[in-house]
Write an enzyme that holds these catalytic residues in place. Sequence first.
Site, PDB file in Angstrom:
ATOM      1  N   LYS A   1       0.841  -1.200   0.000  1.00  0.00           N
ATOM      2  CA  LYS A   1       0.000   0.000   0.000  1.00  0.00           C
ATOM      3  C   LYS A   1       0.875   1.249   0.000  1.00  0.00           C
ATOM      4  CE  LYS A   1      -3.667  -2.583   2.228  1.00  0.00           C
ATOM      5  NZ  LYS A   1      -4.167  -3.109   3.511  1.00  0.00           N
TER       6      LYS A   1
ATOM      7  N   GLN B   1      -4.149  -1.710   9.944  1.00  0.00           N
ATOM      8  CA  GLN B   1      -4.071  -3.012   9.273  1.00  0.00           C
ATOM      9  C   GLN B   1      -4.715  -4.103  10.132  1.00  0.00           C
ATOM     10  OE1 GLN B   1      -2.946  -3.670   6.062  1.00  0.00           O
ATOM     11  NE2 GLN B   1      -3.691  -5.738   6.438  1.00  0.00           N
TER      12      GLN B   1
ATOM     13  N   ASP C   1     -10.481   3.555   4.572  1.00  0.00           N
ATOM     14  CA  ASP C   1     -10.552   2.102   4.372  1.00  0.00           C
ATOM     15  C   ASP C   1     -11.960   1.568   4.682  1.00  0.00           C
ATOM     16  OD1 ASP C   1      -9.266  -0.247   3.620  1.00  0.00           O
ATOM     17  OD2 ASP C   1      -8.729  -0.789   5.662  1.00  0.00           O
TER      18      ASP C   1
END
Length: 279
Positions: free
Chosen positions: A54, A98, A121
């Site tokens: 990413k 994450q 996200d």
Amino acid sequence: MEKQIILDGKHVAKEVKDSLKHRVEALKEQDITPCLATILVGNDPSSETYVKMKGNACGRLGIRSMQIHLPEETTTDQLLDQIIALNEDESVHGILLQHPVPRHIDERLAFDTISIEKDVDGVTTEGFGQTAFHFGRFPSCTPAAIMEIINFYNLEVEGKHAVVIGRSPILGKPVSMMLLNRNATVTVCHSKTENLPQIVQQADVIVAAVGMPKFVKGDWVKEGAVILDAGYNKGNIGDVDYDSCVTKASAITPVPGGVGPVTISMLLKHTVLSAEMKS
Ligand code: NAP
């Protein structure tokens, strides 16, 4: 069967990223560099790889990547303090925590501490609610990627029976809502679903989000169905048994090269949009 389409996620991702280049440049002319902060807790090798990928994707597009790596023994409170500091940091436009975090941490509380403006996200409860109500700016990236592929290839979903296998908060549930908002008739399946193959056989659109390699078999698939495989298992294997399903499907995403690359491009798109909204 009419001509079959292999849904090329790398191509879709490239188109998305190309469309972002001039937007990043326009922001830089205003002295704004879009910035994505990633937080990794612990030393899970797959997570380390995802975060690195990413970060690299950000770098290639001129987006700043701020990578924060916290030790395995980080407490929930310490993680929350870090997230709050990033919420308050004016130079940060998107925050990605994450998944998964170490078991002793309250992951839901950590996700929900991310401010909605920076939830690029799409992991917060509020963000999910917005997606379900069809006005959210940043839906979860993998569901957003699936919808981007559907849009790019003009695949028909209105009035169609979509069967989603999986109901996780970041994938199965939000993609079900997004398909419903596009007027599909949606069936959501999970580990307690009975007669799964028979239900899948009724599907015009199949979304596989199970986390089990080659789970969906060709003889579960109706002739001409559209198959979107979100799965990404060890060894780059999808949740769909591609070889047996490809002969039945009118359109199908391969793994790798399907949903995965588009997911990252959605994260970049949301980060740029967040920076634009701030400007
Ligand atoms: P998850 O949180 O483990 O959820 C899996 C879902 O599958 C659960 O809802 C579970 O049901 C259901 N399930 C498990 N066994 C089943 C069975 N035998 N029959 C029917 N349903 C079953 O996984 P996830 O995070 O949603 O990820 C799903 C897949 O997508 C994984 O392969 C993951 O690697 C991949 N993924 C890909 C991307 C990408 O960018 N391409 C991003 C995220 C995830 P219950 O709810 O009843 O337990």
